[in-house]
Design a protein around this motif. Structure first.
Motif, PDB file in Angstrom:
ATOM      1  N   SER B 229       0.831  -1.204   0.000  1.00 45.93           N
ATOM      2  CA  SER B 229       0.000   0.000   0.000  1.00 45.93           C
ATOM      3  C   SER B 229       0.864   1.253   0.000  1.00 45.93           C
ATOM      4  N   THR B 230       2.172   1.079  -0.047  1.00 43.60           N
ATOM      5  CA  THR B 230       3.136   2.177   0.121  1.00 43.60           C
ATOM      6  C   THR B 230       2.782   2.996   1.368  1.00 43.60           C
ATOM      7  N   GLY B 231       2.363   2.262   2.396  1.00 43.68           N
ATOM      8  CA  GLY B 231       1.925   2.906   3.641  1.00 43.68           C
ATOM      9  C   GLY B 231       3.046   3.118   4.628  1.00 43.68           C
ATOM     10  N   GLY B 232       3.899   2.118   4.780  1.00 40.45           N
ATOM     11  CA  GLY B 232       5.059   2.301   5.639  1.00 40.45           C
ATOM     12  C   GLY B 232       4.862   1.951   7.097  1.00 40.45           C
ATOM     13  N   PHE B 233       3.648   1.542   7.484  1.00 42.31           N
ATOM     14  CA  PHE B 233       3.486   1.056   8.860  1.00 42.31           C
ATOM     15  C   PHE B 233       4.189  -0.293   8.992  1.00 42.31           C
ATOM     16  N   ALA B 234       4.779  -0.532  10.146  1.00 43.00           N
ATOM     17  CA  ALA B 234       5.382  -1.829  10.456  1.00 43.00           C
ATOM     18  C   ALA B 234       5.034  -2.149  11.904  1.00 43.00           C
ATOM     19  N   PRO B 235       5.093  -3.429  12.287  1.00 41.31           N
ATOM     20  CA  PRO B 235       4.642  -3.774  13.642  1.00 41.31           C
ATOM     21  C   PRO B 235       5.606  -3.376  14.756  1.00 41.31           C
ATOM     22  N   GLN B 236       6.812  -2.945  14.418  1.00 43.74           N
ATOM     23  CA  GLN B 236       7.793  -2.575  15.448  1.00 43.74           C
ATOM     24  C   GLN B 236       8.174  -1.108  15.303  1.00 43.74           C
ATOM     25  N   SER B 237       8.541  -0.495  16.423  1.00 49.16           N
ATOM     26  CA  SER B 237       8.893   0.928  16.377  1.00 49.16           C
ATOM     27  C   SER B 237      10.175   1.162  15.567  1.00 49.16           C
TER      28      SER B 237
END
Lengths: 47, 501
Positions: B229-237
């Motif tokens: 999604s070219t969103g860039g969220f990931a599950p880790q900081s």
């Protein structure tokens, strides 16, 4: 999604072409990646 | 002359907005099930409350706004932009109820960032949030990438004549197939196929790197959603730096670049036009500008001696630039490293890559490759005209699935949207500077928000002034919807107040 609800988009005979398309896209990206690796090697050689 | 909207206009806008919000409520069932599977009962309650709020709003609106009228073009634009704001306000409930957000504004910032596939976030203690909430964050970005309206088009609108008008309002104006609902389904076919292939590749890679299977699957799914999604969220900081693995980075790069392609280009390649990928104005433009920005950053970093060898240099420079140019926002360097290690040239190269952005009708943001191609061709055409005999006819064309000859209307529209993006980039940079941030850093963060990228050099944080939070939130919204539908919503508001009866 089945063939009825997606207007035949998911018919079995279409998947080989879809898979080929996916591989072509992956190949294009890997090509760009190799260019970037080449630039890094060039930069290391220059500096 | 501005005409005051009639009751009928309110009813049709309300009806379709309600449908979109019902779609958002139904989407929350996925994180709800995730929370049930992992016995996260507090999160289950958060989602039950949030789903109820969405359904009450959606069905309540439909009950009040009963009309047989279909959408006009202006209605479609208003529904698209208005439903994104309401979806953000209601979608923020699980974030806020989780206790991981400092305020409701922070929760809305994160949800708008997710829906617009930006990736900037305010959430605190990200490494310890519930699986259900993590699923919601990534699902926001995955569905936001296709477009909230595309979701509703596929599952709720059932081929109404007005559906195409909301689809256009969301900044996706290409028809892959003759019918807009078929187009929405073709977009989903491409996205879901990549979802299966990409998640499997990341799952296997994560598993091979030592993650236990369930964790490897969840991380694979979420990182896929963030990349595609070219969103860039990931599950880790620590974002994707957390994996510390070249193999994981390469798979992520393939997914995020593929995610930045125009769906029409995907569909052409997938239906047998394989050479389209080498001829399409957007992929050619992307390849050229990515290579130039990688070249600048790589040489600047090599000269400064930031990384010890060519492989480290390649991994850091290419990953950050590909992430910036595709407007993904994944990062394998610390946020402050952009300032302390990359320096002004590296920071500027990344800012330029983010500003240009991905392809039109993709999950990405920014000015877009097709506009870069049109402006370049128009520029060359003007030079050729100047040096050609007066009687000569000079015509320029671009290739995007088919050959398109440039005309003044196309160039004017391209320039208008490009100037709007540049103005928004400038505004965010100036306001950031007025709030005391360094100009280059304020520009980096502002461009990152407005181009829906999500890379940060450390400006975005819960301690940021509220005005900056609201400005960046609006920049994400405007950038994602490409201005017109947001302007239409503003015009509708003005017409309600000052229009003639």
């Amino acid at each position: 999604m089945n063939g009825r609800t997606t207007d035949g988009l998911t018919r079995r005979e279409k998947w080989p072409r879809y898979a080929t398309g996916l591989l072509v896209e992956t190949g294009f990206v890997l090509g760009l990646t190799l260019v970037a690796l080449g630039l890094a090697l060039l930069a290391e050689a220059v500096f | 002359m501005l005409l005051r909207p009639r009751t009928d206009d309110h009813l049709v806008i309300g009806k379709y907005t309600g449908k979109v919000i019902i779609g958002v409520g139904l989407l929350m069932v996925v994180p709800l099930i995730t929370a049930i599977v992992f016995a996260e009962w507090d999160t289950v309650l958060d989602f039950v409350i949030s789903i109820a709020a969405c359904l009450v709003f959606g069905f309540g609106t439909q009950l009040i706004c009963r009309t047989d009228r279909d959408l006009s073009w202006s209605h479609g634009l208003i529904v698209a932009s208005g439903s994104w704001i309401i979806a953000t306000a209601l979608g923020a409930m699980p974030h806020w109820l989780s206790g991981h957000e400092g305020s409701y504004l922070d929760a809305m910032f994160d949800v708008m960032s997710g829906f617009t596939t930006t990736g900037l976030y305010m959430m605190q203690d990200l490494d310890h949030i519930a699986h259900g909430l993590n699923m919601w964050r990534h699902l926001l970005t995955y569905t936001g990438g296709q477009g909230i309206v595309v979701v509703a088009l596929t599952f709720l609108f059932k081929g109404t004549a007005g559906a195409y008008k909301t689809y256009v309002g969301e900044g996706k104006d290409e028809r892959l197939l003759p019918n807009v609902v078929q187009t929405a389904r073709a977009i989903w076919l491409v996205s879901l196929t990549w979802l299966v292939v990409g998640t499997t590749a990341l799952f296997i890679t994560g598993w091979a790197l030592g993650q236990e299977p369930v964790r490897a699957f969840l991380h694979g799914l979420w990182v896929f959603m963030g990349a595609w999604s070219t969103g860039g969220f990931a599950p880790q900081s620590y974002n994707t730096m957390w994996y510390h693995a070249l193999s994981y980075e390469i798979v992520a790069i393939v997914i995020m670049i593929a995610g930045s392609f125009n769906f029409a280009m995907h569909w052409a390649v997938w239906t047998g036009k394989r050479k389209e990928i080498l001829r399409n104005v957007e992929t050619v433009s992307f390849a050229i500008t990515l290579t130039i920005t990688v070249l600048i950053a790589t040489f600047a970093l090599a000269k400064a001696g930031v990384y010890p060898d060519a492989m480290s240099l390649f991994r850091k420079a290419f990953y950050q630039l590909a992430s910036g140019h595709t407007t993904t926002g994944f990062s394998t360097v610390y946020a402050r490293a952009f300032v302390t290690q990359w320096g002004p040239i590296g920071l500027t190269a990344t800012t330029i890559a983010m500003a240009i952005g991905a392809s039109a009708c993709s999950t990405g943001g920014g000015i877009k490759g097709i506009r870069m191609g049109v402006m370049f061709k128009a520029f060359v055409q003007d030079i050729r005209r100047a040096v050609s005999p007066e009687a000569a006819i000079v015509r320029a064309k671009i290739h995007h699935v088919r050959d398109i000859y440039l005309d003044d209307g196309l160039v004017r529209t391209t320039m208008t949207i490009t100037i709007a993006y540049l103005s928004l980039y400038g505004l965010t940079a100036i306001v950031g500077t007025l709030y005391g941030y360094d100009f280059l850093q304020a520009a980096f963060e502002g461009v990152s928000a407005a181009s829906n990228t999500g890379l940060s050099c450390g400006v975005t944080s819960p301690s940021m002034p509220d005005v900056m939070k609201v400005l960046l939130l609006c920049a994400m919204w405007l950038g994602r919807l490409e201005f017109m539908s947001v302007f239409a919503l503003g015009g509708y508001g003005i017409a309600m107040l000052r229009g003639r009866r």
